[in-house]
Design an enzyme around this catalytic site. Structure first.
Site, PDB file in Angstrom:
ATOM      1  N   CYS A   2       3.131   1.817   0.825  1.00 20.39           N
ATOM      2  CA  CYS A   2       2.370   3.059   0.794  1.00 20.39           C
ATOM      3  C   CYS A   2       3.378   4.168   0.498  1.00 20.39           C
ATOM      4  CB  CYS A   2       1.660   3.319   2.119  1.00 20.39           C
ATOM      5  SG  CYS A   2       0.685   4.840   2.100  1.00 20.39           S
ATOM      6  N   GLU A 105      -1.804   3.609  -5.180  1.00 22.34           N
ATOM      7  CA  GLU A 105      -0.962   2.464  -5.511  1.00 22.34           C
ATOM      8  C   GLU A 105      -0.999   2.253  -7.015  1.00 22.34           C
ATOM      9  OE1 GLU A 105       1.773   0.827  -5.181  1.00 22.34           O
ATOM     10  OE2 GLU A 105       1.146   0.586  -3.087  1.00 22.34           O
TER      11      GLU A 105
END
Length: 214
Positions: A2, A105
Site C-alpha cells: 500500500c 495499486e
C-alpha cells in the site's frame, strides 16, 4: 503493498464511524493522494477510549539513527511483523486504525503500469491495520506509522501480489486492545473478502512515480 491512498471523508463522519473522542490538538486535512513521509490520520486507544491522531507515514523505530528508514517501513508484512526488530515492539502495544477513502495499486503489464483505485463496495471508509511508534532525536519528536500488508484476495491478485490488511468494524476493539494475545491478533491479519471491495481503472496522470514496497 500500500504505497498511496486517499482520505477525503468529512471529520464529522470519521468521528461517527470510529467513535472517537475529539482532541483539540488534532489537525486533519483531506488528501486525495497521500504518499509515504506525509501525515496520515489514525485512531488510537488510550485508557479504554478512542482518540484521533496524526502520524508521519513510514514507521521510525526508537533505535533508528535517522528518519530515513521511514521510506522503507511504510508497509509491514503481517507474516513477520511480530518478529522484525522495526515492528515487534509496536505490534505488542502500539496498534492503530488508519482510515482511508481508497487506496491505489498499479498493475504491471509488459512495460506499462495501469493504476487502480480500490474502495469499499458499501461506501464506508476502508480501515487499515496499523502500528505506530515514537522516535526522538534530541529535541525533535516524530510519531510515525506503518500499514500492515498481507497476501491478496482473489480480486487483488490480478493487480498485485500484496494488499493492505483491511479490518471490519467488529474487529476494531480487538485490534486496539492492549491486552490482546499475539495469536488472536494474527487471526485478523488476512485478506478481506473480495466482495468487500471494488477496483476501478483510473488515469495515471493523477500520480507521481510510486515508491517501492516493503
Amino acid at each position: 503493498m500500500c504505497g498511496r491512498f486517499s482520505l477525503v471523508e468529512a471529520m464529522i463522519d470519521l468521528q461517527a464511524y470510529y467513535q472517537f473522542e475529539m482532541r483539540d490538538d488534532f489537525g486533519y486535512t483531506p488528501n486525495q493522494n497521500l504518499a509515504p513521509s506525509q501525515h496520515a490520520a489514525a485512531v488510537v486507544q488510550l485508557n479504554g477510549k478512542r482518540y484521533p491522531a496524526t502520524f508521519r507515514w513510514g514507521l521510525i523505530p526508537p533505535f533508528a539513527k535517522d528518519d530515513k528508514i521511514g521510506f522503507k517501513t511504510f508497509n509491514a508484512r503481517s507474516e513477520t511483523v511480530s518478529e522484525k526488530p522495526s515492528f515487534r515492539e509496536a505490534f505488542k502495544s502500539k496498534r492503530c486504525l488508519i482510515p482511508a477513502t481508497s487506496f491505489y495499486e498499479w498493475k504491471k503489464t509488459g512495460e506499462t503500469k495501469q493504476p487502480f483505485e480500490i474502495t469499499r463496495q458499501d461506501g464506508d471508509p476502508l480501515t487499515f491495520a496499523g502500528l505506530w511508534e515514537s522516535w526522538r532525536n534530541g529535541e525533535e519528536l516524530i510519531r510515525s506509522c506503518t500499514i500492515l500488508t498481507t497476501e491478496p484476495n482473489e480480486l487483488m491478485s490480478d493487480i498485485h501480489n500484496r494488499m493492505p490488511v483491511i479490518l471490519e468494524r467488529s474487529s476494531f476493539d480487538q485490534w486496539l486492545n492492549p491486552d490482546e494475545s499475539k495469536a488472536s491478533l494474527q487471526q485478523l491479519l488476512k485478506p478481506c473478502p473480495s466482495d468487500l471491495i471494488t477496483a476501478d481503472e483510473i488515469s495515471g496522470k493523477r500520480f507521481k512515480k510510486s515508491r517501492s514496497s516493503s
